[in-house]
Design a protein around this motif. Structure first.
Motif, PDB file in Angstrom:
ATOM      1  N   CYS A  10      41.924  46.777  31.999  1.00 56.02           N
ATOM      2  CA  CYS A  10      42.289  48.036  31.329  1.00 56.02           C
ATOM      3  C   CYS A  10      41.153  49.063  31.464  1.00 56.02           C
ATOM      4  O   CYS A  10      39.974  48.711  31.312  1.00 56.02           O
ATOM      5  CB  CYS A  10      42.572  47.748  29.859  1.00 56.02           C
ATOM      6  SG  CYS A  10      42.957  49.226  28.903  1.00 56.02           S
ATOM      7  N   TYR A  12      40.391  51.498  29.481  1.00 56.88           N
ATOM      8  CA  TYR A  12      40.028  52.199  28.238  1.00 56.88           C
ATOM      9  C   TYR A  12      38.865  51.532  27.501  1.00 56.88           C
ATOM     10  O   TYR A  12      37.738  51.638  27.942  1.00 56.88           O
ATOM     11  CB  TYR A  12      41.277  52.360  27.363  1.00 56.88           C
ATOM     12  CG  TYR A  12      42.262  53.393  27.909  1.00 56.88           C
ATOM     13  CD1 TYR A  12      41.887  54.710  28.103  1.00 56.88           C
ATOM     14  CD2 TYR A  12      43.556  53.036  28.234  1.00 56.88           C
ATOM     15  CE1 TYR A  12      42.778  55.658  28.589  1.00 56.88           C
ATOM     16  CE2 TYR A  12      44.466  53.975  28.725  1.00 56.88           C
ATOM     17  CZ  TYR A  12      44.049  55.292  28.902  1.00 56.88           C
ATOM     18  OH  TYR A  12      44.932  56.223  29.393  1.00 56.88           O
ATOM     19  N   CYS A  13      39.139  50.800  26.445  1.00 56.27           N
ATOM     20  CA  CYS A  13      38.009  50.430  25.577  1.00 56.27           C
ATOM     21  C   CYS A  13      37.223  49.228  26.093  1.00 56.27           C
ATOM     22  O   CYS A  13      37.606  48.575  27.064  1.00 56.27           O
ATOM     23  CB  CYS A  13      38.487  50.210  24.151  1.00 56.27           C
ATOM     24  SG  CYS A  13      39.094  48.547  23.813  1.00 56.27           S
ATOM     25  N   CYS A  15      36.962  46.276  25.073  1.00 57.14           N
ATOM     26  CA  CYS A  15      37.521  44.917  24.959  1.00 57.14           C
ATOM     27  C   CYS A  15      37.651  44.298  26.349  1.00 57.14           C
ATOM     28  O   CYS A  15      37.451  43.100  26.518  1.00 57.14           O
ATOM     29  CB  CYS A  15      38.908  44.942  24.314  1.00 57.14           C
ATOM     30  SG  CYS A  15      38.887  45.324  22.563  1.00 57.14           S
ATOM     31  N   GLY A  16      38.043  45.129  27.329  1.00 55.32           N
ATOM     32  CA  GLY A  16      38.179  44.611  28.688  1.00 55.32           C
ATOM     33  C   GLY A  16      39.380  43.701  28.861  1.00 55.32           C
ATOM     34  O   GLY A  16      39.299  42.626  29.471  1.00 55.32           O
ATOM     35  N   CYS A  17      40.522  44.125  28.345  1.00 57.18           N
ATOM     36  CA  CYS A  17      41.733  43.296  28.460  1.00 57.18           C
ATOM     37  C   CYS A  17      42.218  43.240  29.901  1.00 57.18           C
ATOM     38  O   CYS A  17      42.120  44.215  30.651  1.00 57.18           O
ATOM     39  CB  CYS A  17      42.855  43.889  27.598  1.00 57.18           C
ATOM     40  SG  CYS A  17      42.467  43.872  25.848  1.00 57.18           S
ATOM     41  N   LEU A  44      48.651  43.576  24.673  1.00 60.66           N
ATOM     42  CA  LEU A  44      47.945  44.837  24.954  1.00 60.66           C
ATOM     43  C   LEU A  44      48.188  45.789  23.797  1.00 60.66           C
ATOM     44  O   LEU A  44      49.213  45.708  23.116  1.00 60.66           O
ATOM     45  CB  LEU A  44      48.468  45.479  26.243  1.00 60.66           C
ATOM     46  CG  LEU A  44      48.123  44.787  27.575  1.00 60.66           C
ATOM     47  CD1 LEU A  44      48.887  45.444  28.716  1.00 60.66           C
ATOM     48  CD2 LEU A  44      46.623  44.824  27.854  1.00 60.66           C
ATOM     49  N   CYS A  45      47.273  46.716  23.593  1.00 61.67           N
ATOM     50  CA  CYS A  45      47.503  47.759  22.582  1.00 61.67           C
ATOM     51  C   CYS A  45      48.257  48.918  23.264  1.00 61.67           C
ATOM     52  O   CYS A  45      48.476  48.904  24.485  1.00 61.67           O
ATOM     53  CB  CYS A  45      46.163  48.214  22.005  1.00 61.67           C
ATOM     54  SG  CYS A  45      45.284  49.396  23.026  1.00 61.67           S
ATOM     55  N   LYS A  47      47.379  51.816  24.263  1.00 66.25           N
ATOM     56  CA  LYS A  47      46.660  52.440  25.398  1.00 66.25           C
ATOM     57  C   LYS A  47      46.805  51.562  26.643  1.00 66.25           C
ATOM     58  O   LYS A  47      47.057  52.059  27.742  1.00 66.25           O
ATOM     59  CB  LYS A  47      45.182  52.658  25.050  1.00 66.25           C
ATOM     60  CG  LYS A  47      44.956  53.837  24.124  1.00 66.25           C
ATOM     61  CD  LYS A  47      43.506  54.245  24.039  1.00 66.25           C
ATOM     62  CE  LYS A  47      42.668  53.317  23.221  1.00 66.25           C
ATOM     63  NZ  LYS A  47      42.830  53.404  21.772  1.00 66.25           N
ATOM     64  N   GLY A  48      46.629  50.251  26.478  1.00 68.32           N
ATOM     65  CA  GLY A  48      46.759  49.345  27.615  1.00 68.32           C
ATOM     66  C   GLY A  48      48.175  49.329  28.166  1.00 68.32           C
ATOM     67  O   GLY A  48      48.382  49.321  29.385  1.00 68.32           O
ATOM     68  N   PRO A 178      41.652  47.329  19.411  1.00 69.77           N
ATOM     69  CA  PRO A 178      42.758  46.575  18.800  1.00 69.77           C
ATOM     70  C   PRO A 178      42.815  45.097  19.169  1.00 69.77           C
ATOM     71  O   PRO A 178      43.225  44.264  18.363  1.00 69.77           O
ATOM     72  CB  PRO A 178      44.004  47.305  19.327  1.00 69.77           C
ATOM     73  CG  PRO A 178      43.521  48.671  19.669  1.00 69.77           C
ATOM     74  CD  PRO A 178      42.123  48.515  20.143  1.00 69.77           C
ATOM     75  N   LEU A 179      42.378  44.749  20.394  1.00 75.79           N
ATOM     76  CA  LEU A 179      42.479  43.336  20.763  1.00 75.79           C
ATOM     77  C   LEU A 179      41.313  42.514  20.219  1.00 75.79           C
ATOM     78  O   LEU A 179      41.340  41.286  20.299  1.00 75.79           O
ATOM     79  CB  LEU A 179      42.631  43.188  22.283  1.00 75.79           C
ATOM     80  CG  LEU A 179      44.096  43.116  22.742  1.00 75.79           C
ATOM     81  CD1 LEU A 179      44.782  41.851  22.213  1.00 75.79           C
ATOM     82  CD2 LEU A 179      44.916  44.327  22.308  1.00 75.79           C
TER      83      LEU A 179
HETATM   84 FE1  SF4 Z   1      42.831  48.422  26.725  1.00 75.14          FE
HETATM   85 FE2  SF4 Z   1      43.752  48.267  24.244  1.00 75.14          FE
HETATM   86 FE3  SF4 Z   1      42.650  46.139  25.394  1.00 75.14          FE
HETATM   87 FE4  SF4 Z   1      41.145  48.181  24.681  1.00 75.14          FE
HETATM   88  S1  SF4 Z   1      42.303  46.841  23.300  1.00 75.14           S
HETATM   89  S2  SF4 Z   1      41.023  47.108  26.637  1.00 75.14           S
HETATM   90  S3  SF4 Z   1      42.470  49.916  25.094  1.00 75.14           S
HETATM   91  S4  SF4 Z   1      44.524  47.152  25.997  1.00 75.14           S
END
Ligand code: SF4
Length: 684
Positions: A10, A12-13, A15-17, A44-45, A47-48, A178-179
């Motif tokens: 991902c 975005y944040c 967390c690195g999902c 996933l949140c 955003k993901g 979020p994750l």
């Molecule tokens: Fe992406 Fe959301 Fe996971 Fe952050 S928590 S890496 S924004 S999916």
């Protein structure tokens, strides 16, 4: 139509999902969560889930632009590279290499960040290389380096669910990470006590067992008072303190007067609540601290981090699963950009800048002449630009015209530069000031690695071609360096760059691309090819020469700007669930933009009633640096006297108001506290 799934990370944040890009006909059509991924395990949140929506935006930059007669005009790559090369060389010749500043990007890959700092130091010969970590976790790097010997998350995301107590301070984890929040819920379902200290009763606080309404800037007072309670009640872990630490007596002395009653006057929290949470944290049998920018973005950010590390060492809550000090990094690769040395005070791998290390890097990079020493930070670079010392900047994947404190000042600085190059995927608010704009590729259009908040190095994979003539950042930097006559930049792939950087960055030494093909990636430090990586830091010793952690006593200092009769409110800023940073990606994602289209100011219902402000009224918010107008969100979920504005919205940029006062050690600006006044805009 043949569908193809490309596993990647991902954008975005921190967390690195893991996610799969669903591709067909040369386009990314959607996102599928990666079920085997260790961070998000198939979740996933928002955003993901919508991470693909900005990739094919019609706003993408597709060709280089050169300013001609005041207008950014389409150009070819040879034209743009020649101009950038000649102008940078000319300014370096005329005004010295220190007249050039470079901003790297927490959204670019490790390979690209490594290359950019090498280009800055070995080709431009400027010491001024920094990036937005300065504005998020520079206080973590300086604070944890002092206490533990290195500054990164000590545990792993998965292990959070093993904690018996989770103390969250200055992090709205449920919206910003979020994750990781999912792990908090899992821990809570197994009986963990969740404590949240924050000025807002935010989404995270709603999932707490104990919510502590902390006044913004009162962190050291609260943390010291907790340490005071733990010591006076004999709850400290004597065995850990004796075996693993130094400086306990100094800490004991420093917090002797920091009673909960004194802290109550500063923080607004009941002394009895401070006692209660101190006891729970000390006696749970495994307590983890999670924090983010509510701790770091203060002129006392380093002190705040020291006070957190003190608390963890005092109770033996470091070096074991379900405990630790866990700074949650904000952006997808802010950890990696720091690891790669895109900081003006350390080389790659956090190597101190000394005469010896400068010579070693000059030899490693086979550069003619010297590698420069320590440079200026982001905020200092803009001050230097206003003062005429910085004449040119090369900004890669950052948007300081929205993200940095006192954006009015940043705009004046950008406007006054002799030459500005911006490399990005969109024409950002910063790019609009540029003399040359270079079109870059998104995460879906390049290979490379990101390092997430728990130090997990992971592969990102190219799924589609970049639009038009856009190119990956590594390719652009490499072409530019070659155009400037430099040798050692002729890379054929990101993997080649990665293999080079593993010889330079000790923490990455045992990592290679084949090892990263599995979804787990590798968590650094990984000193050798057979080393499995390190999920938990400091299990046996800290990173100081004697292996001991060092207590760092600190005393409460008030924020640089306090509310007064003219500016009676405290402004704090932050993220919301659906947007990310300056909104350049999320505001171009229809699904995310559709959730929240514009900025707002959260005001306590008590304050709103007194000022005659109702829900959705337009409100003018003014600080000593600027003013913005935006809609009111009247709520009981924020402490009286404090207002909150998300910083994603350029047209009502919260950072037009924020303060550039710096932490003396980390040079972190005080983005989380400044004084403002509110007025209802008449006619609304
Ligand atoms: Fe992406 Fe959301 Fe996971 Fe952050 S928590 S890496 S924004 S999916």
């Amino acid at each position: 139509m043949e569908l193809r799934l490309v596993p990647t990370i991902c954008p975005y944040c921190g967390c690195g999902c893991g996610l799969n890009l669903v591709c067909a006909d040369g386009r990314v059509k959607g996102v599928e969560p990666w079920k085997r991924h260790p961070v998000n395990e198939g979740k996933l949140c928002p955003k993901g889930n919508f991470a693909h929506e900005f990739i094919h935006s019609p706003d993408r930059l597709t060709a280089p632009l050169i300013r001609k007669n005041g207008v950014l005009t389409r150009a070819t790559w040879p034209e743009a590279l020649k101009l950038v090369s000649e102008r940078l060389a000319e300014i370096r010749e005329k005004c010295g290499s220190e007249s050039i500043g470079v901003l790297a990007s927490a959204r670019a890959t490790n390979e690209e960040n490594y290359l950019l700092q090498k280009f800055a130091r070995a080709v431009l010969k400027t010491p001024h290389i920094d990036h937005c970590a300065r504005l998020c976790h520079s206080s973590t790097v300086s604070g944890l380096a002092g206490a533990f010997g290195s500054g990164a998350m000590t545990g792993s995301i998965k292990d959070i669910e093993e904690a018996k107590c989770i103390f969250i301070i200055g992090s709205n984890t449920f919206e910003a990470h979020p994750l990781i929040a999912r792990r908090i819920l899992k821990a809570r379902s197994k009986g963990a006590v969740v404590i949240v200290a924050d000025p807002r009763f935010n989404m995270t606080a709603r999932h707490a067992d104990i919510y502590v309404p902390l006044r913004s800037g009162g962190d050291v007072a609260l943390l010291n008072a907790m340490a005071h309670v733990i010591i006076t009640e004999g709850l400290e872990d004597r065995r850990f303190i004796d075996a693993r630490t130094r400086g306990f007596e100094e800490l004991k002395q420093a917090v002797a007067e920091c009673t909960p009653e004194r802290a109550e006057a500063i923080t607004g929290i009941n002394a009895s609540t401070i006692r209660e949470i101190a006891r729970i944290y000390a006696t749970s049998g495994g307590s983890a601290i999670l924090y983010s920018m509510g701790i770091t973005q203060h002129s006392t950010g380093t002190d705040n981090v020291h006070a957190i590390a003190n608390l963890a060492m005092l109770t033996g809550n470091v070096g074991k699963k379900g405990s630790g000090v866990n700074p949650l990094r904000g952006q997808n690769n802010v950890q990696g950009a720091c690891d790669m040395g895109c900081l003006p005070d350390v080389f790659p791998g956090y190597r101190q800048i000394t005469d010896q290390s400068r010579s070693e890097f000059a030899a490693a990079w086979k550069t003619a002449g010297e590698i420069p020493g320590q440079g200026l930070t982001v905020v200092e670079m803009f001050d230097a630009a206003l003062g005429g010392k910085i004449k040119a900047m090369y900004v890669v994947g950052e948007n300081p015209a929205v993200s940095d404190p006192d954006t009015g000042k940043v705009e004046r600085a950008l406007d006054g530069l002799e030459f500005l190059v911006v490399q990005d995927i969109f024409l950002t608010e910063t790019a609009k000031y540029a003399d040359v704009v270079l079109p870059a590729a998104t995460f879906a259009e390049r290979d490379g690695t990101f390092t997430n908040t728990e130090r997990r190095v992971q592969l990102i994979r190219k799924a589609v071609e970049p639009p038009g003539e856009a190119l990956p950042d590594w390719k652009i930097i490499s072409m530019l360096a070659t155009e400037m006559g430099a040798e050692g930049f002729e890379y054929g792939s990101p993997e080649q760059i990665f293999d080079e950087l593993t010889t330079i960055v000790p923490q990455y030494r045992g990592i290679n691309y084949p090892r990263l093909l599995r979804p787990e990636g590798v968590q650094w430090p990984c000193p050798g090819a057979l080393h499995p990586g390190t999920p938990t830091l400091f299990t046996d010793g800290f990173n100081h020469p004697d292996g001991k952690g060092i207590f760092m006593p600190v005393q409460y200092r008030p924020p640089a700007e306090q509310p007064d009769a003219e500016y009676p409110f405290v402004l704090t800023t932050g993220r919301i669930l659906f947007h990310y940073h300056t909104g350049s990606m999320t505001r171009r994602s229809p699904s995310l933009d559709g959730e929240v289209r514009s900025g707002f100011v959260e005001i306590s219902s008590l304050d709103a009633r007194r000022l005659g402000i109702r829900m959705d009224d337009m409100v003018r918010v003014t600080s000593r640096r600027g003013q913005i107008e935006l809609a009111a969100r009247v709520t009981d979920a924020i402490v009286k006297g404090t207002v909150f504005i998300p910083f994603h919205f350029a047209e009502a940029a919260a950072n037009r108001l924020t303060n550039t006062a710096l932490d003396p050690v980390s040079k972190m600006p005080e983005l989380k506290v400044c004084a403002v006044k509110l007025e209802k805009v008449t006619g609304t």
